[in-house]
Write an enzyme that holds these catalytic residues in place. Structure first.
Site, PDB file in Angstrom:
ATOM      1  N   GLU A  43       0.835  -1.208   0.000  1.00  0.00           N
ATOM      2  CA  GLU A  43       0.000   0.000   0.000  1.00  0.00           C
ATOM      3  C   GLU A  43       0.871   1.260   0.000  1.00  0.00           C
ATOM      4  OE1 GLU A  43      -3.202   1.692  -0.792  1.00  0.00           O
ATOM      5  OE2 GLU A  43      -3.651  -0.300  -0.015  1.00  0.00           O
ATOM      6  N   GLU A  98       1.799   6.403  -7.097  1.00  0.00           N
ATOM      7  CA  GLU A  98       0.738   7.337  -7.476  1.00  0.00           C
ATOM      8  C   GLU A  98       1.204   8.784  -7.369  1.00  0.00           C
ATOM      9  OE1 GLU A  98      -2.568   6.376  -4.955  1.00  0.00           O
ATOM     10  OE2 GLU A  98      -3.251   4.758  -6.262  1.00  0.00           O
TER      11      GLU A  98
END
Length: 119
Positions: free
Chosen positions: A63, A70
């Site tokens: 994660e 991102e």
């Protein structure tokens, strides 16, 4: 030594960023809390606890890498690019694989125990 200690400061800043800003990271932290509570309730064997802790860390790691990818892609360009999409999708896929792995480990460790409680 000063630079070494500063590296921990940066690492904790990254961790804290995910806790504060990433909803999915917080969801995984809630799941982690539940799994740890179940580990205590069911008094698991050491090897079972190690497997679960590894799975939890694997998901949190994935994660965080996803978040880094991102942000890096978003920072590189405000324009849509196919390469940016692929990078984000692959990073998200890594999170999915790690979550499936963790769920499978959890099912193997807790499955029969939870069924016994339900019966």
């Amino acid at each position: 030594m000063k630079r070494f200690l500063k590296s921990f400061k940066y690492a904790f800043a990254g961790l804290w960023y995910c806790v504060r800003r990433e909803r999915n990271f917080r969801v995984h932290l809630v799941a982690m809390t539940i799994v740890i509570a179940l580990m205590v309730i069911f008094e698991l064997e050491r090897y079972e606890m190690i497997a679960l802790i590894f799975a939890i860390c694997f998901v949190l790691f994935a994660e965080m890498v996803n978040t880094a990818v991102e942000r890096a892609v978003d920072n590189a360009s405000t324009e849509y690019t196919e390469n940016g999409k692929v990078a984000k999708d692959v990073a998200a896929g890594a999170v999915l694989i790690s979550a499936i792995f963790a769920a499978t480990v959890g099912f193997i460790v807790f499955g029969e125990r939870i069924l016994e409680v339900i019966r």
